[in-house]
Design an enzyme around this catalytic site. Structure first.
Site, PDB file in Angstrom:
ATOM      1  CG  ASP A 100      -1.877   1.166   1.263  1.00  0.00           C
ATOM      2  OD1 ASP A 100      -1.710   2.124   0.474  1.00  0.00           O
ATOM      3  OD2 ASP A 100      -2.794   1.143   2.104  1.00  0.00           O
ATOM      4  CG  ASN A 125       3.517   2.266 -13.869  1.00  0.00           C
ATOM      5  OD1 ASN A 125       3.547   3.025 -14.836  1.00  0.00           O
ATOM      6  ND2 ASN A 125       2.568   1.368 -13.701  1.00  0.00           N
ATOM      7  CE1 TYR A 175      -2.282  11.477 -12.730  1.00  0.00           C
ATOM      8  CE2 TYR A 175      -2.461  13.176 -14.433  1.00  0.00           C
ATOM      9  CZ  TYR A 175      -2.011  11.927 -14.020  1.00  0.00           C
ATOM     10  OH  TYR A 175      -1.275  11.140 -14.882  1.00  0.00           O
ATOM     11  CE  LYS A 216       1.344  11.200 -12.529  1.00  0.00           C
ATOM     12  NZ  LYS A 216       2.242  10.042 -12.271  1.00  0.00           N
ATOM     13  CB  VAL A 248      -9.558   2.702 -11.605  1.00  0.00           C
ATOM     14  CG1 VAL A 248      -9.569   1.344 -10.946  1.00  0.00           C
ATOM     15  CG2 VAL A 248      -8.218   2.974 -12.278  1.00  0.00           C
TER      16      VAL A 248
END
Length: 228
Positions: free
Chosen positions: A30, A57, A123, A127, A161
């Site tokens: 996790d 990844n 997000y 990044k 997802v």
């Protein structure tokens, strides 16, 4: 080789679909749990010693407007997309340094690091930070012969997802200069290059493998519609 994922069943399914080198193993972890990350690093060290290659990844891509995102959701995005790569990269780098391994770390980034998108601002921000972390690690680990680079995959049709509508997929694919979506072979070949001796003088770089999607638009705004 060690493959890891939070979901043990999915991990076993993926491992079973691949042709892995002898001695490979899987280890469920996790990425939001420090003890789980430490156990992963220890398991790799016990099985192989310091790794030659680390590929960060995993990433999550939840959608929501900033006014609706909770602090807990924000933290989870950054835990997976940024904090985990930091913890794993530094932990494995310490193993490499201790054993004199001149390794390679590859962080899987995104074109979202350079272009903000509505409903996925956390997000995009994570990044962008991962790209800067990549360069910072490259700078500080260079003296040990450890290279750190980022790889930005191109557009894909989504996943179980993060499903995308057919209309969105068609519209986005049509705008890609090379005329198609990316696939695993595209990204695998690029990752292999960054991890290999062919890239021994490459560090702190971001390799974009997106069919030209990030360089501009294919739209023509003049009356002339043909290239010749």
């Amino acid at each position: 080789m060690c493959l890891t994922d939070r979901d043990g069943a999915d991990l076993a399914r993926v491992a079973g679909a691949l042709t892995l080198p002898d001695g490979s193993f899987t280890h469920a972890a996790d990425l939001t749990d420090d003890a789980s990350l430490a156990a992963l690093v220890a398991a790799v060290g016990e099985r192989f010693g310091a790794p030659d290659v680390v590929i960060n990844n995993a990433g999550i891509y939840p959608s929501g407007f900033l006014l609706d995102i909770t602090v807990a959701e924000w933290d989870r995005i950054f835990d997976v997309n940024l904090r985990a790569p930091f913890i794993l990269s530094t932990a494995f780098a310490k193993q490499m340094i201790a054993e004199g391994v001149r390794g390679s770390i590859v962080n899987i980034g995104s074109g979202a690091s350079r272009k903000m998108r509505r409903t996925v601002v956390p997000y995009c921000t994570s990044k962008t930070a991962l790209d800067r972390l990549t360069k910072g690690l490259a700078l500080e680990l260079a003296e040990f012969g450890i290279r750190v680079n980022a790889l930005e995959p191109g557009f894909g049709a989504g996943s179980t997802v993060s499903a995308l509508s057919e209309a969105h997929v068609a519209r986005t694919t049509a705008a890609i200069p090379l005329g198609r979506q990316s696939n695993g072979d595209d990204i695998g070949a690029a990752a292999l290059y960054l991890a290999s001796g062919a890239a021994e003088y490459v560090t702190g770089a971001t390799l974009t493998v997106d069919g030209g999607n990030s360089i501009g638009s294919l739209e023509v705004h003049q009356d002339k519609k043909n290239p010749l």
